[in-house]
Write a protein that holds these residues in place. Structure first.
Motif, mmCIF file in Angstrom:
data_model
loop_
_atom_site.group_PDB
_atom_site.id
_atom_site.type_symbol
_atom_site.label_atom_id
_atom_site.label_comp_id
_atom_site.label_asym_id
_atom_site.label_seq_id
_atom_site.Cartn_x
_atom_site.Cartn_y
_atom_site.Cartn_z
ATOM 1 N N PRO A 151 66.067 55.890 60.750
ATOM 2 C CA PRO A 151 65.324 55.572 59.703
ATOM 3 C C PRO A 151 63.912 55.873 59.651
ATOM 4 C CG PRO A 151 66.333 53.594 60.134
ATOM 5 C CD PRO A 151 66.476 54.988 61.510
ATOM 6 N N GLU A 152 63.484 55.578 61.540
ATOM 7 C CA GLU A 152 62.060 56.593 61.159
ATOM 8 C C GLU A 152 62.040 57.958 61.105
ATOM 9 O OE1 GLU A 152 63.069 54.877 63.487
ATOM 10 O OE2 GLU A 152 61.722 52.771 63.158
ATOM 11 N N ARG A 153 62.906 58.401 60.259
ATOM 12 C CA ARG A 153 62.659 60.500 59.727
ATOM 13 C C ARG A 153 61.740 60.418 58.096
ATOM 14 N NH1 ARG A 153 67.036 63.280 60.252
ATOM 15 N NH2 ARG A 153 67.976 61.833 61.529
ATOM 16 N N PHE A 154 62.510 58.342 57.594
ATOM 17 C CA PHE A 154 61.819 58.754 56.100
ATOM 18 C C PHE A 154 60.664 58.312 55.795
ATOM 19 C CE2 PHE A 154 66.447 59.121 55.494
ATOM 20 C CZ PHE A 154 66.597 60.273 54.086
ATOM 21 N N GLN A 159 64.518 53.049 54.475
ATOM 22 C CA GLN A 159 63.964 53.297 55.366
ATOM 23 C C GLN A 159 65.477 53.517 56.064
ATOM 24 O OE1 GLN A 159 59.081 53.544 56.977
ATOM 25 N NE2 GLN A 159 60.893 54.581 57.940
ATOM 26 N N ILE A 160 65.894 52.819 55.905
ATOM 27 C CA ILE A 160 67.117 51.966 56.548
ATOM 28 C C ILE A 160 67.827 52.775 55.821
ATOM 29 C CG2 ILE A 160 68.387 49.995 57.339
ATOM 30 C CD1 ILE A 160 66.333 48.971 58.687
ATOM 31 N N LEU A 161 68.248 52.094 54.474
ATOM 32 C CA LEU A 161 69.281 52.522 53.835
ATOM 33 C C LEU A 161 69.077 53.865 52.654
ATOM 34 C CD1 LEU A 161 68.663 49.596 51.109
ATOM 35 C CD2 LEU A 161 70.762 49.572 52.609
ATOM 36 N N CYS A 162 67.838 54.879 53.174
ATOM 37 C CA CYS A 162 68.515 56.144 52.523
ATOM 38 C C CYS A 162 68.857 56.774 53.727
ATOM 39 C CB CYS A 162 66.688 56.909 52.636
ATOM 40 S SG CYS A 162 65.805 55.589 50.982
ATOM 41 N N GLU A 163 68.415 56.770 55.714
ATOM 42 C CA GLU A 163 69.262 57.130 56.787
ATOM 43 C C GLU A 163 70.741 56.803 57.035
ATOM 44 O OE1 GLU A 163 69.042 59.004 59.645
ATOM 45 O OE2 GLU A 163 68.332 59.278 58.122
ATOM 46 N N THR A 164 71.052 55.239 55.809
ATOM 47 C CA THR A 164 72.721 55.192 55.864
ATOM 48 C C THR A 164 73.068 55.886 54.608
ATOM 49 O OG1 THR A 164 71.925 52.750 56.392
ATOM 50 C CG2 THR A 164 73.624 53.455 55.202
ATOM 51 N N TYR A 166 76.718 48.340 59.801
ATOM 52 C CA TYR A 166 77.378 48.664 60.615
ATOM 53 C C TYR A 166 76.624 50.033 61.980
ATOM 54 C CZ TYR A 166 80.469 52.030 64.072
ATOM 55 O OH TYR A 166 80.194 53.061 65.104
ATOM 56 N N PHE A 167 75.920 50.415 61.100
ATOM 57 C CA PHE A 167 74.770 50.973 62.015
ATOM 58 C C PHE A 167 73.268 50.325 62.687
ATOM 59 C CE2 PHE A 167 75.816 55.104 58.519
ATOM 60 C CZ PHE A 167 76.194 55.564 59.496
ATOM 61 N N LEU A 168 73.223 48.937 62.142
ATOM 62 C CA LEU A 168 71.818 48.192 62.550
ATOM 63 C C LEU A 168 72.603 47.605 63.484
ATOM 64 C CD1 LEU A 168 70.937 46.524 59.029
ATOM 65 C CD2 LEU A 168 69.712 48.921 61.286
ATOM 66 N N THR A 169 74.590 47.402 63.897
ATOM 67 C CA THR A 169 75.070 47.119 65.190
ATOM 68 C C THR A 169 75.275 48.189 66.504
ATOM 69 O OG1 THR A 169 77.509 47.739 64.954
ATOM 70 C CG2 THR A 169 76.381 45.522 63.659
ATOM 71 N N THR A 170 74.576 48.907 65.911
ATOM 72 C CA THR A 170 74.792 50.607 67.159
ATOM 73 C C THR A 170 73.260 50.971 67.375
ATOM 74 O OG1 THR A 170 74.765 52.000 65.160
ATOM 75 C CG2 THR A 170 76.456 51.672 65.990
#
Length: 454
Positions: free
Chosen positions: A378-381, A320-325, A282-286
């Motif tokens: 995700p860049e925050r990680f 990083q994407i999964l951590c931010e998710t 869902y977050f990837l679609t946004t």
């Protein structure tokens, strides 16, 4: 997370009553139920804690029945909190109490530590042994999605729960769950059990509905019957591909312990994996830029070759994407520890045997710890501080829950398979509301659309 309260009540029934000890917080609304109705009125324990910490600050107290509970709502306080009970996973303890399982909840520390290691190693080994199974299931989903017309809305939650259940059941119990009918049977019972865990017990509604209570008890009994059958089939045999249950059976646990640990992994593994995958997609679609950066990483690492576990571990941006998710969705918004020895937080004394809640959902949205906390970034990680903060909260590193470790790998495989071939697109005008329970999920179905990459 209304689900959590029955766990706390179970724990606190064995404790003597406590005074508030000067910790700021709510007085009991009712003598018998404490602040129970306040929690119900807010909709979930997480939403109650958000309000509690906004009003009283990072350390606050309230009452389950006649028992005091202390909640910690900042990273600094969690760093201060020292708890000697590090042998048990709080997520598993919550589920065991909710299901009425006692083995391993309160017991010999050495025995609990050995069982915890056996559980963790079982998940790691079953992931390695079933890696190709998860790749195959991901590719089957890709094939289904590739045949869907671009304008058609795709029910994301529905697909992810089905995918997660196939992944977990085949990894936990073996090839018997290659039969779709067995998966559907498992899903029916799983849905009935999970829908009642917590909310129905907390607000008393299940006790006021003999029909619902009977359905829950029948589903739990049937789920246990399925697990007992699988235990019997795999005990003492060498059935080929190693699954989670095999590790438990090789660890000389009793059938009861094997049953309970398989139940916990089956229930928690399905829900955590399904919702991690749901929120990530869902977050990837946004976030089109994030999705394209992931696509570039996947194509660079995988090339045209096969997917392997070694390659999955090289997908650092995907992690990083999964951590931010996990952070943005507050995937598991509450954790807890029993204060076995008297402790101190700032100027406050926490008495021995007090239940201490970690308001993870509050901390994960704290703007002092996470700049632009409500933005999916995700860049925050890339920053070491962010990684350390997530590790402190138990969502990464050596402290992460085993079911989440499983979910990270499954989600990495799935995302790498999907983004290689598909654009994941949003449905315009969709407003996503959140349901905060033991695991956070969309309140309604999440819809996406798809298009093929050239």
């Amino acid at each position: 997370m209304l689900d959590f309260a029955i766990f706390a009540i179970t724990f606190l029934l064995i404790l003597s009553s406590r005074q508030a000890c000067g910790i700021p917080g709510l007085a009991p609304t009712e003598e018998k139920d404490g602040n129970l109705q306040d929690i119900v009125n807010k909709g979930s324990l997480h939403e109650f804690l958000v309000n509690l910490h906004e009003k009283f600050g990072p350390v606050a107290s309230f009452w389950f029945g006649r028992r005091l509970v202390v909640s910690l709502g900042s990273l600094d306080l969690l760093k201060q909190h020292i708890n000697p009970n590090k042998t048990s996973d709080p997520f598993q303890m919550m589920l065991k109490s909710l299901l009425g399982y006692q083995s391993g909840v309160i017991g010999e520390a050495t025995e609990s530590h050995i069982q915890k290691k056996l559980y963790e190693n079982g998940i790691n080994k079953s992931l390695q042994s079933n890696f190709n199974v998860i790749v195959k299931l991901s590719e089957e989903l890709l094939s289904k999605w590739s045949s869907i017309p671009q304008s058609q809305h795709v029910p994301l939650c529905q697909y992810m729960l089905g995918f997660a259940m196939k992944s977990v059941t085949q990894t936990a119990m073996g090839s018997i769950f290659e039969d779709d009918q067995e998966v559907l049977r498992f899903r029916k019972n799983h849905d009935t059990i999970w829908s009642e865990i917590g909310k129905g017990f907390l607000d008393g509604s299940i006790e006021r509905s003999p029909t619902r209570k009977k359905q829950y008890e029948n589903a739990l009994l049937e789920m246990e019957t399925i697990l007992k059958k699988a235990i019997k089939e795999r005990r003492g045999k060498n059935p080929g591909r190693h699954v989670f249950m095999d590790s438990l059976l090789q660890g000389n646990l009793s059938d009861k312990q094997v049953l309970e640990d398989c139940m916990i992994f089956s229930l928690a593994g399905c829900v955590i994996t399904a919702n991690l995958c749901t929120w990530a997609i869902y977050f990837l679609t946004t976030a089109e830029g994030v999705q394209e950066k992931l696509y570039k990483e996947v194509t660079q690492v995988l090339g045209k070759g096969p997917i392997t576990m070694e390659k999955m571990e090289q997908l650092s941006y995907c992690r990083q994407i999964l951590c931010e998710t996990v952070r943005t969705a507050s995937l598991t918004p509450i954790s807890a520890r029993l204060q076995e020895l008297e402790g101190r937080i700032d100027q406050h004394v926490i008495p021995k045997e007090t239940l201490v809640l970690y308001a993870l959902g509050v901390v994960l949205q704290d703007i002092t710890a996470w700049p632009s906390a409500y933005r999916f970034n995700p860049e925050r990680f890339e920053e070491q501080t962010a990684k350390q903060n997530l590790t402190l909260l138990g969502f990464s590193g050596s402290q992460e829950c085993p079911e989440l470790r499983f979910a990270y790998m499954v989600a990495t495989i799935l995302l790498s398979v999907l983004v290689r071939k598909l654009h994941l697109l949003p449905v315009k005008g969709q407003v996503m509301e959140t349901k905060y329970e033991l695991v956070t999920s969309p309140k309604e179905e999440a819809w996406i659309t798809l298009s093929k990459r050239n």
